[in-house]
Design an enzyme around this catalytic site. Sequence first.
Site, short mmCIF file in Angstrom:
data_model
loop_
_atom_site.label_atom_id
_atom_site.label_comp_id
_atom_site.label_asym_id
_atom_site.label_seq_id
_atom_site.Cartn_x
_atom_site.Cartn_y
_atom_site.Cartn_z
N GLU A 56 0.82 -1.22 0.00
CA GLU A 56 0.00 0.00 0.00
C GLU A 56 0.85 1.27 0.00
OE1 GLU A 56 -2.96 0.29 -0.70
OE2 GLU A 56 -3.61 -1.79 -0.59
N TYR A 139 -6.12 7.09 3.61
CA TYR A 139 -6.26 6.03 2.61
C TYR A 139 -5.61 4.73 3.08
CZ TYR A 139 -5.17 2.81 -0.97
OH TYR A 139 -5.05 1.63 -1.63
N ASP A 157 -9.10 6.46 -2.55
CA ASP A 157 -8.00 6.97 -3.38
C ASP A 157 -8.61 7.63 -4.62
OD1 ASP A 157 -8.98 4.89 -4.80
OD2 ASP A 157 -7.05 4.00 -5.26
#
Length: 425
Positions: A56, A139, A157
């Site tokens: 991520e 996020y 996102d």
Amino acid sequence: MTNLEHTKIFKAAGIEMWPAEKIQAFRKALLDWYDKEKRDLPWRRTSDPYSIWVSEIMLQQTRVDTVIPYYHNFLDKFPDIAALAAAPEDAILKAWEGLGYYSRVKNMQKAAQQIVADYNGVFPKNPQEIAKLKGIGPYTAGAVSSIAFQIPEPAVDGNVMRVMSRLFEIDADIAKPASRKIFEAVVRELIDPERPGDFNQALMDLGSSICSPLNPQPEISPIKAFNAAYKNGTMHLYPVKSKAKRPVPMNLQGIILQNKEKQFLLEKRPSSGLLADFWTFPLIQLDLDAIPGTVAAEPESAASIQTELLVAEEFQKLTETANKSDKKLPSFNQIEAKLSEVVAEKYGLKPVWLKAETGSVNHVFSHIKWHITGYYGRVLTKEDSRLPEQCRWVSENDFADYAFPVPQQKMWQQFKQQTRKEFGL
DNA sequence: AACACGGGGAC
DNA sequence: GTCCCAGTGTT
């Protein structure tokens, strides 16, 4: 966030919320599609929170195809939180070399050290705790919470904002930070509590394929029945996104210096700011207009040469490849004098310049555009006692030990291809 | 709220 | 060239 607060947000943004049955149907349509069409990605083959976290962080502002090789290499080098926490900084920068936004990996290491210190080395499962970690914003907190721990948190996102803005015809500018909370509220209502990670990833997969920015294909979308913009013929209006500012141009002189041992002078950049802690050939910002006696040069003479250092053939060759720039710049002789001054003062070295403009490198960052003109010289004396601490003579064989940003790689490639063979180096 | 912070891919 | 992208930290 309570349902009442969501209602207020939806009302203010003009969003019509769906009844429960429609939400159920939406989840099913999206997840059925995901189960059939989801991409086989390395971080989807693990349930390890650390691996998912690494993916991520790498995926922030970075495409999947770019990330995949870095992901494998990074986990190979730093297989767990403890290894990352204990790694030397130059090693983590090298592993991130070329990926950009380098503070990501520094922050990730700080977070790993946080986890070792505060959580006994075990990645926290609480979204509020996860969100406190360095480099983890809204996020990533939502992504890791939902994907690694099946906690129903939104992971909003650019993809998700695009999908939602089309689904609900949301006019909020997705370039504005304040808009994110609108989309988070929407996803919080829609997210499947049974499969939150898959739900979030399905939205992202959809956003990167069928619901792409430029050529969306709503007619083949698994959720086209829910798409207000498609049904109303307003797809082209969404998402609303204001334009970014243009990068500001900056001119730099790249100093490629070699000593008698054929080593090159490298300089480590400051520990904060652009390309922090990365190594480059020394970069000088010469104000060409401020050079005394500067005369605008003719284009064909812009690159003059220290002829006495070169044999006739080399001179002929270099003249032929002379600078083609149509800009009026000072002659090399004039720049050379100024560069010698700067190099003497800053590095305590006296270079003999061999060639003007070993190449011209352009590199665009998100907010700055560099134009680097290369200059090649040799240092014949051995007086480098005043060499600054951040500088080092490095032989080409050892370049692999240094983290180079792409502008440096471009300078090096250009030097190798164009200049070096002219001098038989 | 605006800005700093990389790099590459698609068209 | 243009635009985009699985964002976060600082000011």
